[in-house]
Design a protein around this motif. Structure first.
Motif, short mmCIF file in Angstrom:
data_model
loop_
_atom_site.label_atom_id
_atom_site.label_comp_id
_atom_site.label_asym_id
_atom_site.label_seq_id
_atom_site.Cartn_x
_atom_site.Cartn_y
_atom_site.Cartn_z
N GLN A 57 0.76 -1.20 0.13
CA GLN A 57 0.05 -0.09 -0.10
C GLN A 57 0.76 1.37 -0.11
N GLY A 58 2.04 1.15 0.70
CA GLY A 58 3.05 2.28 0.82
C GLY A 58 3.51 2.72 -0.62
N ILE A 59 3.76 1.65 -1.38
CA ILE A 59 4.40 1.90 -2.79
C ILE A 59 3.22 2.71 -3.65
N VAL A 60 1.98 1.91 -3.57
CA VAL A 60 1.14 2.34 -4.32
C VAL A 60 0.78 3.95 -4.10
N PHE A 61 0.77 4.15 -2.81
CA PHE A 61 0.50 5.71 -2.14
C PHE A 61 1.72 6.52 -2.81
N ILE A 62 3.04 6.34 -2.99
CA ILE A 62 3.98 7.10 -3.42
C ILE A 62 3.75 7.32 -4.78
N THR A 63 3.58 6.13 -5.54
CA THR A 63 3.26 6.39 -6.97
C THR A 63 2.12 7.10 -7.22
N PHE A 64 0.89 7.14 -6.46
CA PHE A 64 -0.18 8.07 -6.58
C PHE A 64 0.32 9.55 -6.21
N VAL A 65 1.03 9.84 -5.27
CA VAL A 65 1.53 11.16 -5.04
C VAL A 65 2.27 11.69 -6.26
N ALA A 66 3.19 10.78 -6.62
CA ALA A 66 4.18 11.31 -7.82
C ALA A 66 3.33 11.55 -8.99
N ILE A 114 9.58 6.63 -11.92
CA ILE A 114 10.65 6.83 -11.32
C ILE A 114 10.43 6.37 -9.70
N CYS A 115 9.24 6.93 -9.36
CA CYS A 115 8.73 6.59 -7.94
C CYS A 115 8.55 5.14 -7.78
N VAL A 116 7.98 4.33 -8.57
CA VAL A 116 7.80 3.06 -8.48
C VAL A 116 8.67 2.10 -8.20
N ILE A 117 9.82 2.51 -9.13
CA ILE A 117 10.96 1.63 -9.09
C ILE A 117 11.82 2.20 -7.91
N SER A 118 11.90 3.27 -7.46
CA SER A 118 12.78 3.70 -6.37
C SER A 118 12.17 3.17 -5.11
N ALA A 119 10.84 3.36 -5.09
CA ALA A 119 10.35 2.63 -3.86
C ALA A 119 10.39 1.19 -3.56
N GLU A 120 10.24 0.45 -4.70
CA GLU A 120 10.58 -1.10 -4.66
C GLU A 120 12.00 -1.30 -4.31
N MET A 121 12.98 -0.39 -4.73
CA MET A 121 14.34 -0.57 -4.55
C MET A 121 14.44 -0.47 -2.87
N ILE A 122 13.63 0.39 -2.30
CA ILE A 122 13.88 0.91 -0.77
C ILE A 122 13.15 -0.35 0.03
N SER A 123 11.79 -0.44 -0.40
CA SER A 123 11.16 -1.19 0.47
C SER A 123 10.24 -2.62 -0.17
N GLY A 124 10.64 -2.82 -1.41
CA GLY A 124 9.79 -3.73 -2.09
C GLY A 124 10.22 -5.33 -1.60
N ARG A 125 9.30 -6.25 -1.76
CA ARG A 125 9.44 -7.70 -1.87
C ARG A 125 9.48 -8.20 -3.11
N TYR A 126 8.94 -7.85 -4.27
CA TYR A 126 8.82 -8.18 -5.44
C TYR A 126 9.05 -6.99 -6.40
N GLY A 127 8.74 -7.18 -7.59
CA GLY A 127 8.84 -5.96 -8.54
C GLY A 127 10.10 -5.85 -9.23
N VAL A 128 9.99 -5.28 -10.57
CA VAL A 128 11.51 -5.02 -11.50
C VAL A 128 12.36 -4.17 -10.63
N GLY A 129 12.09 -3.11 -9.92
CA GLY A 129 12.75 -2.29 -9.28
C GLY A 129 13.55 -3.26 -7.77
N TYR A 130 12.76 -3.97 -7.20
CA TYR A 130 13.41 -4.61 -6.27
C TYR A 130 14.52 -5.72 -6.82
N ARG A 131 13.74 -6.40 -7.80
CA ARG A 131 14.77 -7.46 -8.51
C ARG A 131 16.02 -6.65 -9.06
N THR A 132 16.14 -5.53 -9.57
CA THR A 132 17.26 -5.08 -9.85
C THR A 132 18.07 -4.56 -8.98
#
Ligand SMILES: Nc1ncnc2c1ncn2[C@@H]1O[C@H](COP(=O)(O)OP(=O)(O)OP(=O)(O)O)[C@@H](O)[C@H]1O
Ligand SMILES: [Mg+2]
Lengths: 256, 221
Positions: free
Chosen positions: A122-131, A191-209
């Motif tokens: 939900q946090g990641i979706v929120f970040i994306t929404f705000v962006a 930009i934001c979904v990838i960054s957020a995934e890198m910071i706090s995700g468990r799946y996703g392209v950003g997390y995997r990278t």
């Protein structure tokens, strides 16, 4: 026509070749190309990834996050943009609040999002929404304010109500501007979904990278980068296509 | 509808464009308003339409002060008021759509009006695909489809060639007379004023005889 295509293909091929030569021969001219994977390594890796379920799972997670966040931003941003532009009272009420939050880059909200929402998802979706929200809001507001008054006057002298003016003049008339905001919003949302995934995700392209980087899997990093680029390109294309369909009446759209 | 204007002052911001204007138009009458560019002809029509409130004086329509716009008072805009994302047919349909006329019926009626202004075959053209004169004719068709009781026309034939212009004059006048619609008609063209007007008012100089020389003399001051 054919010649232009030849030029384009040559340009791409030359870029790939340069990459391969620089990395394969381990060139070290201040920039350390010997550290990077070669084009061939990356291509092999990409082919392997395409056969793995995990890769598609990551695609799905990232797309779901951006889809939900962006959709919410599109609806709320457009609605609020119209309201702020059309109503002085609501404008004065809402605008100061928005102006305080707007200069904060969405990605800086990650700590808050982690604290605020029960799940990371939900946090990641929120970040994306705000962006995506702010570019959409601002473009909509500008577009509504810039509408020629004649259109609204015409509708009113035909007996149109306030609601009819909104539906028949303001929304369609502002659509070109709204789509400008949607395009920008989509870019920022990635930009934001990838960054957020890198910071706090468990799946996703950003997390995997980022994961690939931490385990010194450099071909994996580049595959991730390329995947992100492709996803961004496809979603931007979708927004552009919808925008063109919705604004065919614009003067510049005669031939497209 | 009858119109009675008493001591009307109106303008934009602080500056008054019209000052203490008096004007009367009887039911079913066609009043022509002429005057030099920038003297406030469009402003007058906007006030009567209800788009711009006056700052002093009164505007009575059928004895009732004007407050806001109404579908009974149509305005034909000087710079065309068509919606650019609607094709010609859907622009003409618009006033009918606003008051909930079913689609099939309004299609038929809008087609009929486009036919009468000589634009059969252009139903699906967007405004930007039409010439200035064609757009004016679409706007006329839309106004007639609206079936208003008072029509305010702001140089509606300005962009038409002589031949189309007299055809449009004939058509519009015939419809307005037939339906007994009251009209205030703004024009620069003195010959047009003489041909169409029951009465002629020169803004700033008052009412004049419906004769070429009288109008010219008043316009020249
Ligand atoms: N929206 C506006 N805001 C401020 N001033 C305006 C506005 N519209 C018109 N004016 C001013 O009001 C005056 C009268 O304008 P108006 O459009 O009524 O003239 P007009 O008689 O219709 O002229 P024309 O024959 O050129 O159409 C002009 O001096 C113009 O500068
Ligand atoms: Mg004018």
């Amino acid at each position: 026509m054919a010649r232009r295509w030849v030029l384009r293909v040559v340009s791409l091929a030359a870029g790939l070749l340069l990459w391969q030569v620089l990395t394969a021969s381990g060139v070290r001219l201040w920039l350390r190309f010997d550290q990077l994977p070669t084009a061939v390594e990356v291509a092999e890796r990409f082919a392997r990834q395409l056969t793995r379920a995990e890769f598609y799972g990551d695609l799905g997670s990232s797309l779901a996050r951006i889809g939900l966040g962006f959709l919410l931003a599109a609806v709320v941003g457009t609605a609020l943009g119209v309201v702020v532009a059309r109503s002085r009272v609501l404008g004065d009420l809402v605008q100061p609040l928005l102006e305080v939050v707007r200069p904060i880059p969405a990605i800086a909200l990650v700590p808050i999002a982690i604290l605020l929402f029960p799940t990371d998802e939900q946090g990641i979706v929120f970040i994306t929404f705000v962006a995506a929200f702010f570019p959409i809001l601002v473009s909509t507001r500008h577009a509504v304010r810039a509408l020629p008054t004649t259109w609204e006057d015409a509708l009113r002298t035909m007996g149109g109500s306030r609601r009819q003016v909104l539906v028949r003049v303001v929304l369609p008339g502002a659509l070109p501007g709204v789509f400008g905001g949607l395009s920008v919003g989509m870019g920022v949302a990635w930009i934001c979904v990838i960054s957020a995934e890198m910071i706090s995700g468990r799946y996703g392209v950003g997390y995997r990278t980022w994961q690939a980087y931490t385990v010194v899997d450099y071909p994996g990093v580049v595959v991730g980068m390329v995947t992100i680029g492709l996803l961004g390109r496809v979603t931007a294309g979708v927004v552009e296509l919808l925008g063109r369909r919705a604004t065919r009446w614009l003067p510049g759209e005669a031939r497209s | 509808m009858s119109v009675r204007i008493e001591g009307l002052t109106a303008g934009y911001g602080r500056s008054a464009v019209l000052r203490g204007l008096d004007l009367v138009v009887a039911e079913g009458e066609l009043l022509v308003v002429v005057g030099p560019s920038g003297c406030g002809k469009s402003t007058l029509l906007r006030v009567v339409a209800g788009l711009l409130p006056g700052t002093a004086g009164r505007v009575l329509v059928d004895g009732v002060p004007v407050r806001g716009t109404s579908r009974d008072r149509a305005l034909v805009f000087q710079d065309d008021g068509l919606l650019p994302w609607r094709d010609a047919l859907r622009n003409v349909e618009l006033p009918l759509a606003l008051r909930g006329v079913p689609r099939a019926e309004r299609r038929v009626r809008a087609r009929g009006w486009l036919d009468r202004v000589g634009l059969a075959g252009f139903e699906r053209h967007l405004p930007r695909e039409l010439s200035g004169g064609m757009r004016q004719r679409v706007q006329l068709a839309r106004t007639l489809a609206q079936e208003p009781r008072l029509v305010l026309m702001d140089e509606p034939f300005g962009a038409l060639d002589a031949r189309t212009r007299s055809a449009m004059q004939e058509l519009v006048m015939a419809v307005l007379r037939e339906t007994g619609t009251t009209t205030i008609f703004v024009t620069h063209d003195v010959d047009e004023a003489v041909r169409l007007g029951d009465r002629v008012v020169v803004l700033g100089a008052g009412e004049v005889d419906v004769r070429r020389e009288a109008i010219l003399a008043a316009v020249m001051g």
